[in-house]
Design a protein around this motif. Structure first.
Motif, PDB file in Angstrom:
ATOM      1  N   GLN A   1       0.575  -1.089  -0.041  1.00  0.00           N
ATOM      2  CA  GLN A   1       0.060  -0.045   0.020  1.00  0.00           C
ATOM      3  C   GLN A   1       0.877   1.336   0.034  1.00  0.00           C
ATOM      4  O   GLN A   1       0.485   2.247  -0.534  1.00  0.00           O
ATOM      5  CB  GLN A   1      -0.862   0.039   1.387  1.00  0.00           C
ATOM      6  N   CYS A   2       1.893   1.367   0.843  1.00  0.00           N
ATOM      7  CA  CYS A   2       2.607   2.584   1.048  1.00  0.00           C
ATOM      8  C   CYS A   2       3.814   2.720   0.077  1.00  0.00           C
ATOM      9  O   CYS A   2       4.324   3.909  -0.271  1.00  0.00           O
ATOM     10  CB  CYS A   2       3.195   2.666   2.530  1.00  0.00           C
ATOM     11  N   ALA A   3       4.469   1.959  -0.526  1.00  0.00           N
ATOM     12  CA  ALA A   3       5.573   1.714  -1.038  1.00  0.00           C
ATOM     13  C   ALA A   3       5.741   2.982  -2.235  1.00  0.00           C
ATOM     14  O   ALA A   3       6.731   3.529  -2.337  1.00  0.00           O
ATOM     15  CB  ALA A   3       6.202   0.432  -1.783  1.00  0.00           C
ATOM     16  N   GLY A   4       4.683   2.798  -2.905  1.00  0.00           N
ATOM     17  CA  GLY A   4       4.681   3.703  -4.117  1.00  0.00           C
ATOM     18  C   GLY A   4       4.647   5.256  -3.898  1.00  0.00           C
ATOM     19  O   GLY A   4       4.929   6.138  -4.752  1.00  0.00           O
ATOM     20  N   PHE A   5       4.045   5.417  -2.660  1.00  0.00           N
ATOM     21  CA  PHE A   5       4.106   6.838  -2.096  1.00  0.00           C
ATOM     22  C   PHE A   5       5.021   7.547  -1.803  1.00  0.00           C
ATOM     23  O   PHE A   5       5.314   8.636  -1.110  1.00  0.00           O
ATOM     24  CB  PHE A   5       2.692   6.974  -1.483  1.00  0.00           C
ATOM     25  N   LEU A   6       6.386   6.473  -1.243  1.00  0.00           N
ATOM     26  CA  LEU A   6       7.521   6.895  -0.600  1.00  0.00           C
ATOM     27  C   LEU A   6       8.560   7.180  -1.635  1.00  0.00           C
ATOM     28  O   LEU A   6       8.777   6.163  -2.565  1.00  0.00           O
ATOM     29  CB  LEU A   6       7.799   6.088   0.458  1.00  0.00           C
ATOM     30  N   ARG A   7       9.520   8.227  -1.430  1.00  0.00           N
ATOM     31  CA  ARG A   7      10.470   8.387  -2.316  1.00  0.00           C
ATOM     32  C   ARG A   7      11.740   8.343  -1.474  1.00  0.00           C
ATOM     33  O   ARG A   7      11.871   8.647  -0.412  1.00  0.00           O
ATOM     34  CB  ARG A   7      10.602  10.096  -2.955  1.00  0.00           C
ATOM     35  N   VAL A   8      12.692   7.579  -2.296  1.00  0.00           N
ATOM     36  CA  VAL A   8      14.102   7.330  -1.632  1.00  0.00           C
ATOM     37  C   VAL A   8      15.214   8.159  -2.752  1.00  0.00           C
ATOM     38  O   VAL A   8      15.851   7.296  -3.512  1.00  0.00           O
ATOM     39  CB  VAL A   8      14.518   6.058  -1.475  1.00  0.00           C
ATOM     40  N   PRO A   9      15.291   9.449  -2.456  1.00  0.00           N
ATOM     41  CA  PRO A   9      16.385  10.021  -3.582  1.00  0.00           C
ATOM     42  C   PRO A   9      17.735   9.460  -3.202  1.00  0.00           C
ATOM     43  O   PRO A   9      18.739   9.732  -4.233  1.00  0.00           O
ATOM     44  CB  PRO A   9      16.348  11.432  -2.875  1.00  0.00           C
ATOM     45  N   GLU A  10      18.058   8.873  -2.080  1.00  0.00           N
ATOM     46  CA  GLU A  10      19.271   8.479  -2.023  1.00  0.00           C
ATOM     47  C   GLU A  10      19.712   7.063  -2.621  1.00  0.00           C
ATOM     48  O   GLU A  10      20.549   6.526  -2.483  1.00  0.00           O
ATOM     49  CB  GLU A  10      19.824   8.482  -0.336  1.00  0.00           C
ATOM     50  N   SER A  11      18.589   6.447  -3.024  1.00  0.00           N
ATOM     51  CA  SER A  11      18.775   5.154  -3.738  1.00  0.00           C
ATOM     52  C   SER A  11      19.521   5.161  -4.851  1.00  0.00           C
ATOM     53  O   SER A  11      19.229   5.952  -5.792  1.00  0.00           O
ATOM     54  CB  SER A  11      17.098   4.643  -3.820  1.00  0.00           C
ATOM     55  N   LYS A  12      20.185   3.893  -5.363  1.00  0.00           N
ATOM     56  CA  LYS A  12      20.787   3.959  -6.440  1.00  0.00           C
ATOM     57  C   LYS A  12      19.810   3.559  -7.628  1.00  0.00           C
ATOM     58  O   LYS A  12      20.108   3.973  -8.772  1.00  0.00           O
ATOM     59  CB  LYS A  12      21.834   2.792  -6.338  1.00  0.00           C
ATOM     60  N   ASN A  13      18.636   2.847  -7.285  1.00  0.00           N
ATOM     61  CA  ASN A  13      17.680   2.526  -8.259  1.00  0.00           C
ATOM     62  C   ASN A  13      16.943   3.751  -8.485  1.00  0.00           C
ATOM     63  O   ASN A  13      16.058   4.279  -7.742  1.00  0.00           O
ATOM     64  CB  ASN A  13      17.004   1.525  -7.782  1.00  0.00           C
ATOM     65  N   LEU A  14      16.900   4.281  -9.673  1.00  0.00           N
ATOM     66  CA  LEU A  14      16.327   5.649 -10.007  1.00  0.00           C
ATOM     67  C   LEU A  14      14.625   5.470  -9.716  1.00  0.00           C
ATOM     68  O   LEU A  14      13.851   6.453  -9.672  1.00  0.00           O
ATOM     69  CB  LEU A  14      16.594   6.130 -11.470  1.00  0.00           C
TER      70      LEU A  14
END
Length: 712
Positions: free
Chosen positions: A535-548
């Motif tokens: 439910q939540c994953a798509g709404f969370l951003r991880v700018p530090e991730s190597k996966n764009l």
């Protein structure tokens, strides 16, 4: 009732889409998740329609449960007929069901039950039959004289009590009266005490029930609660009695006069008081629903105000005796400096105040100043405008910010946890500055009811209001998305699938293990299971991730599709140049079929790859920042000004024109065309051109118009 077909008919949707929505909701999916990531199944319904559909689904299910409960109770009493069963099946509202169930509902001891205990039921039935060949009522009554019923008149009176209750329980009569009363009745109010008040306009008030606006209903209700008004529903009794008589009287029968007396008593004593309550409740419910809807619209627009990004901000929380609290924050919201100044001339400390603020500006390169609109706001704004002008601070501007709810936040446990070393007033200054930088991230920390963009919020059904406003906050947060590594627990708790406990666990995990480097790392957070992750994953951003893809709103379940799309189109996530051309060459429908995904989902993936981390608020006009101020004394009729809409209500909109008092644009002054509600034209945050209509300095009232005067 066939709930599925009822929803299909009411919402004008395809059966399959409604069926899918019901299944998704029953499977525990959240509204934001369904709206964003299950478009193929729902026909791309937006979250607002989905919420309305979910609410209606709950109502209809409750209606069916109540229907079966009533049916079972009536059946236990041995009173369920085919006709009554059909009427129960046909009822489409709780009111209709309650009307049908009324005769079988356990009653307190009434005049009718006492009469039945005295053996007068048979007499009542004989009178009600109104047999043209029947005996004289007094002759009939002689047979019912007892020690408890000493005379024939006493017997007839008791029988009439039974008939009055029978007539009052007639569902058809109530339904007809409801319709006619609402169409022809009036809401009236009179002064309850001889003293002036804000309710003086309602001391002699009378308006048709079907025309009285919601804001007047709420004002009258409040005046009644505060004992300034006596309020009634006025309805022609002769008209009402004709309806009652038409259902229960027969002509030229010896007992008709007795039934007529019973019917008149039933209306006066039982039906009209109930009808009056129903009309008042009907008006109040409609007014509340409308006010809650307006509150929700205003809140959405306020939360979605464009953030003032990338600027060092000075927050000023004005005050008199305790001074004006200052807090400088960096572009990420981190506190850089704090202090207290006395910018009000009467304290004779202006030079020190100027020195302190200029020091903040030079030391931290402050670009924008946020001023709270509470006590001493006007003096603080004058001080700020003078400071900017006198020191030629060309790169500095300011904005007056609503303080609504700031004191609630600054005294909360959350504020104490965020700023344990600051007192309540300094926390408030930080909150005011952050409201300018990112309204959404800061305002989610406050009870939506305290934000102050509605009307009569304390008079509305609180559970319904809270549910609506919570839905608005959730919708806004998920539409914008949340940075997993910087978001506060209150902001995280508004993300689909994350409750307050999980939000705290995310923050704790982040503090103990460092920043998240991927969305997948979320699965290590305690109590965040597979369903919550979905439910939540798509709404969370991880700018530090190597996966764009972790920087975007692409859901992890669609990563394989996104990667295959990039391969097919010959581009990479880092460089998507030419992606749109390749998609157009393939044809979106052909490409979707090749990738085994729906067109709506593929369209969203393409948009996210082209603009990763896009903030929908950036597409809106920026907030209006000022460098100078007007006093109310400077305003003259006809003067043209630019302002910001602060609140939209039933009868108009309040506009901030750079004066301490917001001006009112009455609904009649918004546009030359007819509008039912100001929200058809205006929304909170709009930058509008207005002209001054009137200025009342003693009462501090400013009348504005959006219609350009002919002589300008």
């Amino acid at each position: 009732m066939d709930i599925l077909q009822t929803l299909v008919s009411e919402f004008h949707l395809k059966t399959q889409h409604v069926e899918n929505v019901i299944a998704l909701l029953d499977d525990g999916n959240t509204i934001p998740f369904i709206a964003r990531y299950r478009k193929e199944q729902t026909g791309s319904l937006d979250d607002q329609v989905l919420r309305e559909l979910a609410d209606r689904l709950t109502y209809l299910r409750n209606l069916n449960e109540t229907r079966e409960k009533y049916r079972a109770t009536i059946e236990e009493q041995g009173a369920l007929t085919e006709e009554l069963a059909a009427a129960l099946d046909a009822a489409v509202t709780m009111t209709e069901l309650d009307d049908l169930y009324r005769p079988y509902r356990p009653k307190r001891r009434t005049r009718a039950t006492i009469a039945k205990e005295r053996g007068l039921q048979a007499l009542a039935e004989a009178l009600y039959a109104q047999d043209p060949q029947g005996e004289d009522p007094y002759a009939l009554a002689e047979a019912y004289i007892t020690e408890e019923v000493p005379t024939a008149e006493d017997a007839l009176a008791g029988a009439r009590d039974i008939l009055a209750e029978l007539i009052a329980d007639d569902a058809n009569v109530r339904k007809r009266l409801r319709v006619v009363c609402f169409a022809n009745g009036y809401l009236t109010s009179k002064a309850a005490k001889q003293e002036d008040s804000v309710y003086a306009n309602y001391y002699e008030f009378r308006e048709p029930l079907n025309k009285v606006p919601g804001h007047r209903v709420l004002a009258i209700n409040r005046g009644e609660r505060e004992e300034f008004l006596k309020v009634h529903v006025e309805f022609d009794p002769a008209h009402a009695l004709r309806i009652v008589y038409s259902e229960h009287l027969k002509d030229d029968c010896p007992s008709t006069a007795q039934v007529q007396m019973a019917a008149a008593d039933s209306y006066d004593r039982l039906i009209f008081p109930s009808l009056e309550r129903e009309m008042r409740n009907l008006l109040s419910d409609a007014a509340s629903e409308s006010a809650i809807k307006v509150f929700g619209i205003n809140l959405r627009q306020l939360l979605m105000q464009p953030p003032v990004k990338g600027r060092v901000t000075l927050g000023l929380d004005p005050g008199y005796q305790h001074g004006c609290k200052c807090a400088v924050i960096d572009p990420t919201g981190k506190v850089l400096d704090t202090g207290i100044i006395y910018p009000v001339p009467q304290f004779k400390r202006l030079d020190q105040a100027k020195k302190t603020v200029l020091g903040f500006i030079k030391k931290h390169k402050v670009e924008v100043i946020a001023i709270g609109n509470g006590t001493a706001s006007h003096e603080t704004e004058v001080f700020t405008a003078d400071l900017i002008r006198d020191n030629n601070l060309t790169g500095v501007s300011y904005m007056v910010i609503s303080e609504a709810g700031a004191s609630v936040y600054s005294a909360s446990k959350l504020a104490a946890q965020e700023f344990p070393d600051y007192d309540v007033n300094l926390r408030s200054a930080v909150s005011i500055a952050r409201r300018l930088q990112d309204p959404l991230a800061e305002l989610v920390k406050i009870d939506p009811k305290a934000i102050g963009v509605g009307q009569y919020q304390h008079d509305l059904p609180q559970s319904q209001l809270s549910e609506t406003l919570s839905g608005v906050v959730e919708s806004c947060v998920n539409a914008v998305g949340v940075d997993l590594n910087t978001a506060s627990a209150p902001l995280l708790s508004q993300v689909a699938g994350i409750n307050a406990t999980v939000a705290k666990n995310i923050v704790t995990y982040r503090e103990e293990n460092g920043e998240f480097t991927s969305r997948a790392a979320l699965k290590k957070v305690p109590k965040l299971g597979p369903k919550a992750f979905e439910q939540c994953a798509g709404f969370l951003r991880v700018p530090e991730s190597k996966n764009l893809l972790d920087h975007t709103a692409v859901h992890p379940e669609s990563y394989p599709v996104a990667k295959e799309l990039l391969e097919v189109c010959g581009v990479t996530a880092k460089s998507v140049t030419g992606l749109q051309e390749k998609v157009d060459a393939f044809g979106i429908a052909n490409l979707a079929e090749k990738l085994g995904v729906g067109v709506p989902t593929l369209t969203d993936i393409i948009a996210e790859l082209q603009h990763p981390g896009r903030d929908p608020r950036d597409e809106l006009p920026p907030p209006l920042l000022r460098t100078d101020i007007l006093g109310i004394e400077s305003l003259k009729p006809g003067m043209e000004l630019t302002g910001t809409v602060r609140n939209v209500i039933d009868f108009g909109a309040f506009v901030d024109i750079g004066v301490h008092q917001d001006g009112l644009v009455h609904i009649s002054q918004i546009t030359n065309r007819f509008i039912k509600h100001p929200s058809e034209v205006l929304k909170v945050g709009d930058i509008v051109k207005v002209w001054v209509l009137s200025v009342d300095i003693p009462k501090k009232r400013i009348g504005l118009t959006m219609k350009q005067p002919k002589n300008t």
